[in-house]
Write an enzyme that holds these catalytic residues in place. Structure first.
Site, PDB file in Angstrom:
ATOM      1  CE  LYS A  11      -3.888  -2.221   1.871  1.00 23.65           C
ATOM      2  NZ  LYS A  11      -4.877  -1.683   3.407  1.00 23.65           N
ATOM      3  CE1 TYR A  51      -9.396  -3.147  -0.063  1.00 26.27           C
ATOM      4  CE2 TYR A  51      -8.746  -1.186  -0.918  1.00 26.27           C
ATOM      5  CZ  TYR A  51      -8.735  -1.987   0.250  1.00 26.27           C
ATOM      6  OH  TYR A  51      -7.217  -2.551   0.266  1.00 26.27           O
ATOM      7  CG  PHE A  59     -13.042   1.857   6.821  1.00 27.29           C
ATOM      8  CD1 PHE A  59     -12.921   1.365   5.580  1.00 27.29           C
ATOM      9  CD2 PHE A  59     -13.796   1.123   7.855  1.00 27.29           C
ATOM     10  CE1 PHE A  59     -12.786   0.056   5.842  1.00 27.29           C
ATOM     11  CE2 PHE A  59     -14.250  -0.095   7.866  1.00 27.29           C
ATOM     12  CZ  PHE A  59     -13.272  -0.452   6.412  1.00 27.29           C
ATOM     13  NE  ARG A  87      -6.336 -11.852   4.937  1.00 31.53           N
ATOM     14  CZ  ARG A  87      -7.068 -10.694   5.668  1.00 31.53           C
ATOM     15  NH1 ARG A  87      -7.016  -9.959   4.448  1.00 31.53           N
ATOM     16  NH2 ARG A  87      -7.928 -10.336   6.188  1.00 31.53           N
ATOM     17  CB  THR A  93      -7.388  -5.562   9.990  1.00 27.69           C
ATOM     18  OG1 THR A  93      -8.256  -6.333   9.050  1.00 27.69           O
ATOM     19  CG2 THR A  93      -7.847  -3.926   9.025  1.00 27.69           C
ATOM     20  NE  ARG A 104      -2.955  -5.499   7.402  1.00 23.42           N
ATOM     21  CZ  ARG A 104      -3.591  -5.840   6.812  1.00 23.42           C
ATOM     22  NH1 ARG A 104      -4.290  -6.954   7.298  1.00 23.42           N
ATOM     23  NH2 ARG A 104      -4.503  -5.662   5.693  1.00 23.42           N
ATOM     24  CG  ASN A 114      -4.289  -1.769   6.982  1.00 22.44           C
ATOM     25  OD1 ASN A 114      -3.593  -2.194   5.604  1.00 22.44           O
ATOM     26  ND2 ASN A 114      -4.492  -2.770   7.554  1.00 22.44           N
ATOM     27  CG  HIS A 117      -5.420  -6.251  -0.384  1.00 21.97           C
ATOM     28  ND1 HIS A 117      -6.559  -6.445  -0.061  1.00 21.97           N
ATOM     29  CD2 HIS A 117      -5.142  -6.981  -1.718  1.00 21.97           C
ATOM     30  CE1 HIS A 117      -7.370  -7.431  -0.204  1.00 21.97           C
ATOM     31  NE2 HIS A 117      -6.988  -7.475  -1.387  1.00 21.97           N
ATOM     32  CD  GLU A 128      -9.118  -9.134  -3.423  1.00 14.92           C
ATOM     33  OE1 GLU A 128     -10.125  -8.860  -3.038  1.00 14.92           O
ATOM     34  OE2 GLU A 128      -8.431  -9.343  -3.385  1.00 14.92           O
TER      35      GLU A 128
HETATM   36  P1  ADP Z   1      -7.828  -6.711   5.247  1.00 15.84           P
HETATM   37  O1  ADP Z   1      -7.523  -5.862   4.940  1.00 15.84           O
HETATM   38  O2  ADP Z   1      -7.637  -6.937   6.832  1.00 15.84           O
HETATM   39  O3  ADP Z   1      -8.835  -7.808   4.817  1.00 15.84           O
HETATM   40  P2  ADP Z   1     -10.718  -5.349   5.409  1.00 15.84           P
HETATM   41  O4  ADP Z   1     -10.730  -5.936   4.137  1.00 15.84           O
HETATM   42  O5  ADP Z   1     -11.937  -5.828   6.731  1.00 15.84           O
HETATM   43  O6  ADP Z   1      -9.086  -5.591   6.211  1.00 15.84           O
HETATM   44  O7  ADP Z   1     -10.773  -3.469   5.341  1.00 15.84           O
HETATM   45  C1  ADP Z   1      -9.775  -3.480   4.012  1.00 15.84           C
HETATM   46  C2  ADP Z   1      -8.867  -2.012   4.097  1.00 15.84           C
HETATM   47  O8  ADP Z   1      -9.419  -1.353   4.813  1.00 15.84           O
HETATM   48  C3  ADP Z   1      -8.230  -2.247   6.063  1.00 15.84           C
HETATM   49  O9  ADP Z   1      -6.854  -3.271   5.158  1.00 15.84           O
HETATM   50  C4  ADP Z   1      -7.318  -1.013   5.976  1.00 15.84           C
HETATM   51  O10 ADP Z   1      -6.879  -0.686   5.154  1.00 15.84           O
HETATM   52  C5  ADP Z   1      -9.086   0.091   5.884  1.00 15.84           C
HETATM   53  N1  ADP Z   1     -10.379  -0.819   7.105  1.00 15.84           N
HETATM   54  C6  ADP Z   1     -10.864  -1.457   7.792  1.00 15.84           C
HETATM   55  N2  ADP Z   1     -11.142  -1.207   9.066  1.00 15.84           N
HETATM   56  C7  ADP Z   1     -10.917  -0.182   9.358  1.00 15.84           C
HETATM   57  C8  ADP Z   1     -11.483   1.026  10.288  1.00 15.84           C
HETATM   58  N3  ADP Z   1     -11.990   0.476  11.021  1.00 15.84           N
HETATM   59  N4  ADP Z   1     -10.871   2.324   9.829  1.00 15.84           N
HETATM   60  C9  ADP Z   1      -9.973   2.839   9.191  1.00 15.84           C
HETATM   61  N5  ADP Z   1      -9.380   1.694   8.363  1.00 15.84           N
HETATM   62  C10 ADP Z   1     -10.013   0.545   7.925  1.00 15.84           C
HETATM   63 MG    MG Z   2     -10.196  -7.777   3.350  1.00 17.24          MG
END
Ligand code: ADP
Ligand code: MG
Length: 140
Positions: A11, A51, A59, A87, A93, A104, A114, A117, A128
Site C-alpha cells: 500500500k 474495495y 471508512f 494472511r 487488520t 502489520r 496497514n 492487502h 482481484e
Molecule cells: P483486511 O485488509 O485485513 O482484509 P478489511 O477487508 O476489513 O481488512 O478492510 C480493508 C481495508 O480497509 C483494511 O486493510 C484497512 O486499510 C481499511 N480499514 C479496515 N477497517 C478500518 C477501520 N475501522 N478504519 C479505517 N480503515 C479501515
Molecule cells: Mg479484506
C-alpha cells in the site's frame, strides 16, 4: 493442500517509506513466490471497484483516498496454501492486534495505513488478480 495464487498489494504507506523490499522478503522467506508484479498509481475508479465490498462502511471514502494517495505495488503470490499463508504473514487488520513478527505488527502505521492487502479467499483472489493482471503477465 494444493499450490494456490493470491493477490497482494503493497500500500502507499509502504512505498512512501521504501519498504517494498523488506516486506517482500517476509513473503519470500516464508515460501511465497512473486509470480507477477507491477508498480501502479490506482485511479479513484479502480480503488472504488477494488474495495466495493466496503462501499457502505464509514471508512470507505478515506480508504479510497489513501489507496490513491501514492504508488502501490500489485502482485501475485504463489505457494502452498497461499491465500491463508499470506494472511498469516500479514497479521491482523489492526496492527494493535497483530501478532509479533507479522508485516502489520512491524510496519503498519494505523488500521487504515496497514502496509499490505491480501485476498481473503481463493474466489476473491481470482477476481482481484483479474482486476490488475492479464494471464500472460503471470509467470510461475
Ligand atoms: P483486511 O485488509 O485485513 O482484509 P478489511 O477487508 O476489513 O481488512 O478492510 C480493508 C481495508 O480497509 C483494511 O486493510 C484497512 O486499510 C481499511 N480499514 C479496515 N477497517 C478500518 C477501520 N475501522 N478504519 C479505517 N480503515 C479501515
Ligand atoms: Mg479484506
Amino acid at each position: 493442500m494444493a499450490i494456490q495464487r493470491t493477490f497482494s498489494i503493497l500500500k502507499p504507506d509502504a512505498t512512501r517509506r521504501n519498504l517494498t523490499g523488506a516486506i517482500n522478503a517476509k513473503f519470500e522467506t516464508k515460501g511465497l513466490r512473486i509470480v507477477a508484479q507491477k508498480r501502479v498509481r490506482m485511479s479513484q475508479a479502480q480503488a472504488e471497484a477494488f474495495y466495493s465490498v466496503h462501499a457502505a462502511r464509514p471508512f470507505f471514502k478515506d480508504l479510497v483516498g489513501f489507496m490513491t494517495s501514492g504508488p502501490v505495488v500489485v502482485q501475485v503470490l504463489e505457494g502452498e496454501n497461499a491465500v491463508a499463508l499470506n494472511r498469516e504473514i500479514m497479521g491482523a487488520t489492526n496492527p494493535a492486534n497483530a501478532d509479533a513478527g507479522t508485516i502489520r505488527k512491524e510496519f503498519a502505521e494505523s488500521i487504515e495505513a496497514n502496509s499490505v492487502h491480501g485476498s481473503d479467499s481463493p474466489e476473491n483472489a481470482a477476481i482481484e488478480i483479474a482486476q490488475f493482471f492479464a494471464g500472460n503477465e503471470i509467470v510461475g
